[in-house]
Every structure is written in C-alpha cells, then in structure tokens.
Enzyme design. Structure first.
Site, short mmCIF file in Angstrom:
data_model
loop_
_atom_site.label_atom_id
_atom_site.label_comp_id
_atom_site.label_asym_id
_atom_site.label_seq_id
_atom_site.Cartn_x
_atom_site.Cartn_y
_atom_site.Cartn_z
N ASP A 5 0.82 -1.22 0.00
CA ASP A 5 0.00 0.00 0.00
C ASP A 5 0.85 1.27 0.00
O ASP A 5 0.40 2.33 0.45
CB ASP A 5 -0.96 0.03 1.21
CG ASP A 5 -1.78 -1.24 1.32
OD1 ASP A 5 -2.38 -1.63 0.30
OD2 ASP A 5 -1.80 -1.85 2.41
N HIS A 23 -3.65 -1.62 -6.91
CA HIS A 23 -3.04 -0.34 -7.25
C HIS A 23 -4.15 0.60 -7.69
O HIS A 23 -4.99 0.24 -8.52
CB HIS A 23 -2.05 -0.47 -8.41
CG HIS A 23 -0.89 -1.37 -8.12
ND1 HIS A 23 -0.15 -1.29 -6.97
CD2 HIS A 23 -0.33 -2.37 -8.86
CE1 HIS A 23 0.81 -2.22 -7.02
NE2 HIS A 23 0.71 -2.88 -8.14
N THR A 55 3.30 13.96 -4.17
CA THR A 55 2.74 15.09 -3.43
C THR A 55 1.23 15.21 -3.60
O THR A 55 0.67 16.30 -3.51
CB THR A 55 3.41 16.40 -3.90
OG1 THR A 55 3.24 16.54 -5.32
CG2 THR A 55 4.89 16.42 -3.56
#
Length: 424
Positions: free
Chosen positions: A13, A41, A413
């Site tokens: 994960d 995924h 990010t």
C-alpha cells in the site's frame, strides 16, 4: 533498454501504482511477477481513476504489452471483470495487450472458501488475509497438486485435477459451501475465451529480449515476503527482488534499476507486528488524511510513523538503486514528525538494520525515534523539489542519509498522476 523493477519496501500500500504508471509510458513490456487479485493499485490518470488488482498497471500506457507471469495466481473471473471495468472507463485495446503465462496457477473460488475456513481455525492468531484464496492456492502449488493456467485448455485434465482438489478439501474440512460442478461449468465458458491470452512465457519473453524496455511491477511488499517478511503474518509469494528474477526468468545483468517505493509514514493491513504503529490521535490523523483504506478489501489500514529499520532491512534484501517517496503531503499538518531509527529488543540489544525473525519478539521491541520539525504548509501538487518547504526537504534528505545515500528520485505530493516531483 533494460529492466526496471518497482518493489514495495514496507508492508504494501505504498502507492506503487503512480510510479509504475509513469514508468510504463516508456516501457515496451510490463510484467507482474507474484501475487494475485489480493493486490491493489489505484491510478489516477487524467480525469479517471483506475483500480488494478491482478492486471499489470502498464495497461494504462496505450503501447505497453503486459504479462501476468509464472509466479502469480490467477482468479479467472476477476481477470475478465477487471478487463471489462477498464474498458468501461475507456481504456483502449486492453484485451489485445495482456497475456498470462501458461505456468501461472489458477486461483479457484474453492480456494477462497478454504481461505476463510483456515483463518477461522487460527482464532486469535489470524494472519489477516484478504480472503481471496491466495494462500491455499500457493499451498496447492507447493504441494504439486495445483492447476496451471495452461491446463485450463485441456478439459479432461482440468476437470480431473479440480475434482481431486475438491475431494482433498472435503476430506480435510467436511462439507463446504461450494459446488465443484458449478465451477467446472463456469470454466467451460472461460475455456472458450482464454485461448488468446495464454502464452508460453519463455518464448513470449524471448521476443522482447533485445529490444524492450521492460518494467516489472511488484505486488504486496518486502515485509509481506514469504521468506523475509514478518512470518507468519505474510503473503504466500516471494514479493522481493529474488521473486521477480525467479518468476520471470530475468537476466540479473540486464537489471538497470530497482525502485523501492516508500510511503512517507508506515501502514499495514491485517494482523502481525507493527513496531511504529500509533494507536492514538496520530494514527487516526494519518488514517483520515491519507485515506488509508485497502483498494482490494476496503479494510482500514493501521498507521504509524516512518520506520527506517524496516526500510534499511528492505534495502539490504532488494538492493534499491533509487526510491520513490509517496504521500509526503499527508504529513503537511503535523507540528513535528517522528522517524523510527532503531529497535531496542527486550534483552536490551539495539538493532538498526535488521529485524528479529520471531514475530513475537518483533512485537515487543521498543522503537527509538528521532523527532524532526514539521513544515505546516501545503505541499499538495508541488512539482519542483526547490518549491518544497525547507523542513520537508530536510525530512527527505534525512531519509536519504539514513538509508546509505540511496537517492529519493521521485516524491509523491498528491493523488493525481502529475502530483510527482522528479529529481535529477
């Protein structure tokens, strides 16, 4: 040209989907080496979100050919359902670009039934499996009674072997909530459909030997590896570098990079030791902000601080040449951030780069932390390393130093495909 291998470095994960999606855009071939439809995924590509389980996520690239390799276990209904789901979302020519090794093993609905029964028998020592039948399927493989994908095409052999499996489990458990004749009937239809997908793996890979840029996509992660993970709280396959080489007959001298994917904190699903787990408001905040629910099962993930002992151990086994640090933005709201740098065993021994083989001992270690200042500002969607807050850069560079200088080449990010910093 050459081989790039992407592997999870913690308990899975970590967010491997984004880097495999990105690297697959330059790949000729993308291969899965281990695991089954227990893996997951999530890839955000453009305006669409795709969930992958058994299929290689290289399918996102319109020119990448994909192989489900010999080390995997394949639940055929899930294979076709996943293909249909991808096509409904507009993924073109997926059916023409995915193949299955004839040496992969078949994961039956029977295995899922047995998985639940085996977990129930463990009582308080449950492994915490996904319930997908992965363990029983690999157990049948190791016991030399499993059914290979290529054998589906031989109706007589297939039906004999499946009935034999069923008889063995009946003898062990008694009555099962399962009808073997129903599964045999379903496979009469699958047999008609599967032919174009099944290949002789070695001959298939030989075609790409000299001309391909090959991407190997890891499933699960090193700490769930059957040999090197927190046994017995592990998966049933070899999830590390060695497993990929074995399952896909890779030439080690052709491996140009091994990318370790590291979440900026730590999570795990299921039972087993988790030294840096935070059973407090920190863990709750990481879970909430990071949206930590399993792609395959929907289960809540256990959360804790980044554990560099685990990462060093993983690095020593998988030999990463670069790292992808994911979900940095989840830490944006913390005043301070702790990082586990060593374990103190019950007898006082200090460990920095190894873990006890005994899960009970690992469960009792005390974690030695270093506390770093948080950055308390938004990093979501930042594209350039220099645009990160100084304390965020200090956090990343601390990780690099602690892991022996292995470069953090990519930094996630945010959830979107483009929310990635690529450092030279």
């Amino acid at each position: 040209m050459g081989i790039t291998i992407v592997l999870g470095s913690q308990w899975g994960d970590e967010g491997k989907g984004k880097i495999t999606d990105m690297l697959s855009q330059q790949a000729t071939l993308c291969c899965r080496a281990a695991g089954g439809h227990n893996a997951g995924h999530t890839i955000v590509h453009g305006s669409k979100t795709y969930d992958f389980h058994i299929l290689p996520s290289g399918l996102i690239s319109p020119v990448c050919v994909n192989l489900i390799g010999a080390g995997t276990v394949v639940h055929v209904p899930s294979f076709f359902r996943e293909l249909a789901s991808l096509e409904e979302k507009g993924l073109e020519n997926a059916r023409k670009r995915v193949f299955i090794s004839d040496r992969a093993h078949v994961c039956f609905d029977l295995h899922s039934v047995v998985d639940g029964l085996e977990e129930a028998r463990l009582g308080g020592r449950k492994v915490g499996t996904t319930g997908k039948g992965i363990g029983p399927c690999y157990s049948d493989k190791a016991s030399r009674r499993g059914v290979r994908v290529g054998e589906i095409l031989d109706e007589t052999v297939f039906e004999r072997k499946l009935r034999s499996l069923h008889a063995g489990y009946l003898a062990r458990f008694g009555e099962l909530e399962y009808n073997v004749e129903d599964e045999i009937t379903r496979f009469k239809e699958y047999r008609k459909l599967l032919g174009p997908y099944i290949v002789d793996q070695l001959a298939f890979l030989q075609k790409y030997k000299d001309s391909s840029n090959t991407l190997i996509e890891g499933a699960n992660a090193l700490m769930l590896d059957l040999d090197h993970g927190t046994y017995p709280f592990v998966t049933s396959s070899s999830t590390g570098l060695g497993g990929a080489v074995q399952a896909l007959s890779l030439n080690p001298t052709s491996i140009k990079s091994v990318v370790g994917v590291v979440k900026a904190y730590t999570t795990r699903v299921g039972s087993g030791p988790f030294p840096s787990e935070q059973l407090n408001e920190v863990g709750e905040k990481l879970q909430e902000v990071g949206r930590e629910f399993g792609v395959t099962t929907g289960r809540r993930r256990r959360c804790g601080w980044l554990d560099l002992v685990i990462c060093r151990y993983s690095q020593a086994i998988n030999h990463y040449t670069a790292l992808n640090l994911t979900k940095l933005d989840v830490l944006d709201g913390f005043d301070e951030i702790k990082v586990g740098v060593a374990y103190i065993l019950p007898d006082g021994t200090r460990m920095e780069s190894a873990i006890p083989a005994d899960a009970d001992v690992l469960d009792k270690v005390q974690v030695e932390y270093v506390t770093l200042p948080g950055w308390k500002s938004n990093t979501m969607g930042v594209k350039k390393y220099g645009d990160l807050p100084p304390n965020a850069r200090a956090y990343i560079e601390f990780i690099e130093r602690e892991l022996g200088g292995v470069p953090v080449k990519w930094i996630g990010t945010g959830p979107a495909r483009d929310d990635m910093i690529c450092r030279e």
